[in-house]
Scaffold this motif. Structure first.
Motif, mmCIF file in Angstrom:
data_model
loop_
_atom_site.group_PDB
_atom_site.id
_atom_site.type_symbol
_atom_site.label_atom_id
_atom_site.label_comp_id
_atom_site.label_asym_id
_atom_site.label_seq_id
_atom_site.Cartn_x
_atom_site.Cartn_y
_atom_site.Cartn_z
ATOM 1 N N MET A 1 0.688 -1.269 -0.119
ATOM 2 C CA MET A 1 -0.171 -0.027 -0.053
ATOM 3 C C MET A 1 0.933 1.097 0.077
ATOM 4 N N PHE A 2 1.913 1.617 0.603
ATOM 5 C CA PHE A 2 2.812 2.454 1.088
ATOM 6 C C PHE A 2 4.070 2.295 0.108
ATOM 7 N N ALA A 3 4.303 1.503 -0.682
ATOM 8 C CA ALA A 3 5.593 1.666 -1.388
ATOM 9 C C ALA A 3 5.404 2.237 -2.524
ATOM 10 N N PRO A 4 4.089 2.310 -3.249
ATOM 11 C CA PRO A 4 4.151 3.414 -4.348
ATOM 12 C C PRO A 4 4.311 4.880 -3.861
ATOM 13 N N ILE A 5 3.806 5.150 -2.655
ATOM 14 C CA ILE A 5 3.702 6.572 -2.219
ATOM 15 C C ILE A 5 5.186 6.664 -1.736
ATOM 16 N N ILE A 6 6.023 5.702 -1.227
ATOM 17 C CA ILE A 6 7.360 6.250 -1.010
ATOM 18 C C ILE A 6 8.221 6.118 -2.167
ATOM 19 N N THR A 7 7.818 5.389 -3.155
ATOM 20 C CA THR A 7 8.690 5.431 -4.268
ATOM 21 C C THR A 7 8.380 6.966 -4.957
ATOM 22 N N ALA A 8 7.322 7.364 -5.109
ATOM 23 C CA ALA A 8 6.937 8.717 -5.726
ATOM 24 C C ALA A 8 7.372 9.818 -4.958
ATOM 25 N N TRP A 9 7.303 9.580 -3.633
ATOM 26 C CA TRP A 9 8.062 10.807 -2.769
ATOM 27 C C TRP A 9 9.496 10.824 -3.008
ATOM 28 N N LEU A 10 10.244 9.692 -2.983
ATOM 29 C CA LEU A 10 11.627 9.635 -3.099
ATOM 30 C C LEU A 10 11.830 10.206 -4.771
ATOM 31 N N LEU A 11 11.316 9.782 -5.704
ATOM 32 C CA LEU A 11 11.621 10.129 -6.814
ATOM 33 C C LEU A 11 11.420 11.719 -7.253
ATOM 34 N N CYS A 12 10.311 12.148 -6.560
ATOM 35 C CA CYS A 12 10.040 13.664 -6.471
ATOM 36 C C CYS A 12 11.026 14.347 -5.778
ATOM 37 N N ILE A 13 11.269 14.118 -4.723
ATOM 38 C CA ILE A 13 12.327 14.993 -3.948
ATOM 39 C C ILE A 13 13.829 15.060 -4.707
ATOM 40 N N SER A 14 14.034 13.601 -5.089
ATOM 41 C CA SER A 14 15.406 13.657 -6.059
ATOM 42 C C SER A 14 15.227 14.650 -7.430
ATOM 43 N N SER A 15 14.134 14.778 -7.985
ATOM 44 C CA SER A 15 13.891 15.371 -9.033
ATOM 45 C C SER A 15 13.940 16.963 -8.731
ATOM 46 N N ILE A 16 13.359 17.254 -7.825
ATOM 47 C CA ILE A 16 13.460 18.616 -7.154
ATOM 48 C C ILE A 16 14.691 19.093 -6.799
ATOM 49 N N GLY A 17 15.591 18.036 -6.412
ATOM 50 C CA GLY A 17 16.912 18.579 -5.841
ATOM 51 C C GLY A 17 17.728 18.550 -7.077
ATOM 52 N N ILE A 18 17.518 17.761 -8.148
ATOM 53 C CA ILE A 18 18.469 17.800 -9.204
ATOM 54 C C ILE A 18 18.061 19.369 -9.870
ATOM 55 N N TYR A 19 16.696 19.746 -9.943
ATOM 56 C CA TYR A 19 16.308 20.897 -10.467
ATOM 57 C C TYR A 19 16.850 22.120 -9.472
ATOM 58 N N ASN A 20 16.999 22.107 -8.425
ATOM 59 C CA ASN A 20 17.573 23.157 -7.673
ATOM 60 C C ASN A 20 19.037 23.327 -7.532
ATOM 61 N N ILE A 21 19.687 22.276 -7.866
ATOM 62 C CA ILE A 21 21.051 22.182 -8.043
ATOM 63 C C ILE A 21 21.365 22.759 -9.756
ATOM 64 N N ILE A 22 20.695 22.646 -10.579
ATOM 65 C CA ILE A 22 20.836 23.303 -11.879
ATOM 66 C C ILE A 22 20.577 24.667 -12.016
ATOM 67 N N LYS A 23 19.516 25.045 -11.581
ATOM 68 C CA LYS A 23 19.049 26.379 -11.319
ATOM 69 C C LYS A 23 19.750 27.420 -10.347
ATOM 70 N N TRP A 24 19.888 26.817 -9.165
ATOM 71 C CA TRP A 24 20.655 27.918 -8.202
ATOM 72 C C TRP A 24 21.970 27.549 -8.049
#
Length: 679
Positions: A211-234
């Motif tokens: 039940m929670f595995a897809p939520i955790i997976t989505a969470w991890l992929l989202c925060i890592s993607s946001i991290g990559i975005y912030n690294i490139i932009k800032w």
């Protein structure tokens, strides 16, 4: 799930790794919510500049890499006990290799359990020295036991407060976008989420994980993607902060405030102990795969991205996680709020306990050289003590609550163990002789009545004092008497075909037997299916095989010789198969007779006269004789002993499950015998 999973297919490993995301990695995944916020609090908030941000990021990266990746994934995961992890698993592993255990009723036959496997390499000089120290100093074993309880109770204390703190922290982040949401509504929403989360726990790990595995997976992929975005932009040069030199600069520039702020950095690793503690639900390989290839890189990218954002937005440091999220995607934080992390004090203590126990495993079990063990202990122990010293500054600010709760749990656990050991010692010192009881038969008018009597006792040898108390007040007992002992052994699980040990008490004329029912520390001590017929079947198998020198192994069984009672004559104890839930349940005596005479060694043969007598006694009925011993501290005892025995242990004894609950004893067939003893 199979706790002893070793050789599995690639698809099975990936499936378990995916499931572990929904159970194991929630604490670690939520850490970015408040690591930077907690670190840059207090006086350190005056030092919000690029150099300090780089220093904190360097601390987070190396702490996460060294503790989570190298210590736990590479080393500690290998110190599992038949696939089980955690503080007690390490302690159990040590107990099996040296005389550390303070559990009563341990026998040599327990060492023949399939889960009891001990590595065959010879002891080294270092391992012999450590084992000799514990053997010569009994108090050191007690100190180690208290140390293990400390780690266990700290984990419990952390787990009590973690859900509420993390859910409330995650929900409060939504107010950044929904400014009209009042503080009272945040508390209500958090309570609703908590109730919902705990209400689905009873569905089991398997369903909760999926039940929670897809939520955790989505969470991890989202925060890592946001991290990559912030690294490139800032700040694309944020990777320079991974140099350890920034840690030294940070401490040199900030001094005491920087040291205290490490209590916030430790929040980045507060979930790593869960990887080891929850190992039994999955497998070592699946935990390693999930962490190494998904969790670790995603979280590192998230921390890098948040630091890159902070390096250009110093004023947003208290809301950095939510401010660093582009657009309106911060609602993701509330999707993940069911997974938890706390101030870091209790968990740091648990990690230090794990480090010390793992060092002992390296010496006693793995037979590693002293220099390797010392390097492991000094390096990781020093790092954890550094963070522990910083976390202690959080005690006045609320860190005392998990400490107090952990202390209460320690008092309860230690008092229970102390009372059980005293009770066992009393039973050992007051065993009665069956010859003496039978010799008093004429004067007491002692008679044997039809049927089978099951006498529950804590002893694996001898006759318990409570049985002597019973026959002197009611001078009659059954034609067939079976002393049943339920005990725990130093393995996580006992296989069904190794559950029973059956032996004879006295001569054949006595028609008395002993049956020891063994459970591991992770076994559920609950028998809800036809226990009595299975017990009788095991006794009949013992009678039929007694005296035979050449026997083929009984289906799934392993006959074992064990320590015999002082009154046992030419009788050996044997382990007999214990049918599982899927096996056919024996419904009647005819079924028992057919099972014995129609299969295995008994096919086409006649049962012994003694077996027929037991079957006849079974038809007359079975009575359960349960002993209720009440412990009292002696008048000369100290106030601490009086509190432990008369208050804590007495309360726990009245409220714990007895053998009648464990073995599903029918109340209409039970007879309780009370007895008071002083310790």
């Amino acid at each position: 799930m199979n706790q002893n999973l070793q050789k599995v297919s690639c698809s099975a490993v990936l499936t378990l790794a995916y499931q572990s995301l929904g159970v194991v990695y929630g604490d670690l995944s939520t850490s970015p919510l408040y690591v930077y916020k907690s670190t840059f609090s207090g006086k350190l908030s005056l030092h919000e500049n690029d150099e300090d941000i780089y220093g904190v990021l360097s601390f987070i990266f190396w702490t996460f890499t060294l503790i989570a990746l190298f210590k736990y994934i590479v080393i500690v995961m290998s110190a599992n006990d038949n696939g089980e992890g955690g503080t007690f698993a390490l302690y159990s592993l040590l107990c099996r290799h040296t005389r550390l255990s303070i559990l009563p009723n341990q026998q040599e036959t327990d060492e023949k359990l399939s889960a009891y496997a001990i590595e065959g390499s010879a002891n080294t000089r270092q391992s012999r020295a450590l084992m000799s120290f514990f053997e010569k100093h009994p108090n050191s074993r007690k100190v180690l036991f208290i140390f293990v309880l400390l780690g266990t109770c700290m984990a419990i204390g952390d787990g009590v407060f973690t859900p509420a703190i993390s859910v409330l922290s995650a929900v409060s982040g939504v107010t950044l976008k929904v400014t009209c949401l009042h503080e009272n509504y945040i508390v209500v929403i958090a309570c609703v989420i908590l109730v919902g989360l705990f209400s689905i726990q009873h569905y089991g790990t398997h369903r909760v994980a999926f039940m929670f595995a897809p939520i955790i997976t989505a969470w991890l992929l989202c925060i890592s993607s946001i991290g990559i975005y912030n690294i490139i932009k800032w700040n694309p040069h944020i990777f320079h902060a991974l140099s350890p030199i920034y840690m030294l600069k940070f401490l040199k520039r900030t001094g005491r405030e920087g040291w205290v702020s490490l209590g916030g950095v430790v929040l980045s690793i507060t979930g790593v102990e869960t990887m080891f503690a929850d190992l039994g639900h999955f497998s070592v390989v699946s935990i390693k795969v999930a962490f190494t290839f998904l969790v670790y890189p995603c979280l590192i990218l998230a921390y890098l991205g948040e630091a890159a954002f902070l390096s250009r937005h110093h004023e947003d440091i208290q809301r950095s996680f939510y401010k660093a999220i582009p657009g309106k995607t911060c609602v993701l934080a509330s999707l993940h709020c069911g997974h938890f992390c706390i101030r870091g004090l209790a968990v740091t203590i648990v990690m230090f306990v794990t480090t010390c126990l793992t060092a002992m495993v390296m010496t006693i079990v793995w037979k590693q050289k002293t220099i390797i063990t010392a390097a492991f202990l000094l390096f990781f122990g020093s790092v954890e003590l550094l963070y522990l010293s910083a976390a202690f500054f959080k005690v006045p600010e609320g860190g005392w609550i998990p400490l107090l709760l952990s202390f209460i749990f320690m008092v309860i656990m230690f008092s229970w163990n102390y009372g059980k050991l005293n009770k066992h010692q009393f039973d050992l010192e007051n065993k009665v002789s069956m010859n003496r009881i039978l010799s008093l038969g004429p004067s007491l008018g002692l008679v044997r009545v039809p049927g089978i009597g099951l006498v529950y006792t804590n002893l694996v040898t001898g006759i318990p004092a409570i049985f002597g108390h019973f026959v002197t007040n009611l001078p009659a007992f059954h034609q067939v008497l079976i002393f049943v002992c339920i005990k725990s052994v130093q393995v996580p699980y006992v296989a069904d075909n190794e559950r029973f040990i059956v032996g004879r008490v006295g001569t054949k004329e006595y028609s008395m037997f002993r049956c020891i029912v063994r459970y591991g520390y992770k076994d559920l001590q609950q028998e809800d299916y036809n226990f009595e017929n299975r017990l009788v079947s095991a006794v009949l198998m013992f009678v039929e095989t007694e005296g035979k020198t050449e026997l083929e192994p009984l289906a799934g069984s392993s006959r074992e010789l064990g320590n015999l009672d002082a009154e046992t004559l030419d009788a050996s104890e044997r382990t007999f198969p214990y049918p599982t839930h899927e096996d056919k349940v024996v419904q009647s005596i005819n079924d028992i007779h057919d099972m014995l005479s129609g299969t295995g060694h008994f096919k086409g043969s006649h049962l012994k006269d003694e077996s027929l007598q037991i079957l006849k006694a079974r038809e007359s009925g079975i009575a359960y004789i349960l002993g209720h011993s009440y412990a009292k501290a002696k008048k000369s005892s100290s106030i601490f002993k009086v509190f432990a025995i008369d208050v804590v242990y007495a309360f726990l004894s009245r409220n714990c499950r007895g053998p009648d609950v464990v073995l599903n004893v029918p109340h209409t067939s039970s007879l309780e015998v009370g007895m008071i003893y002083y310790v």
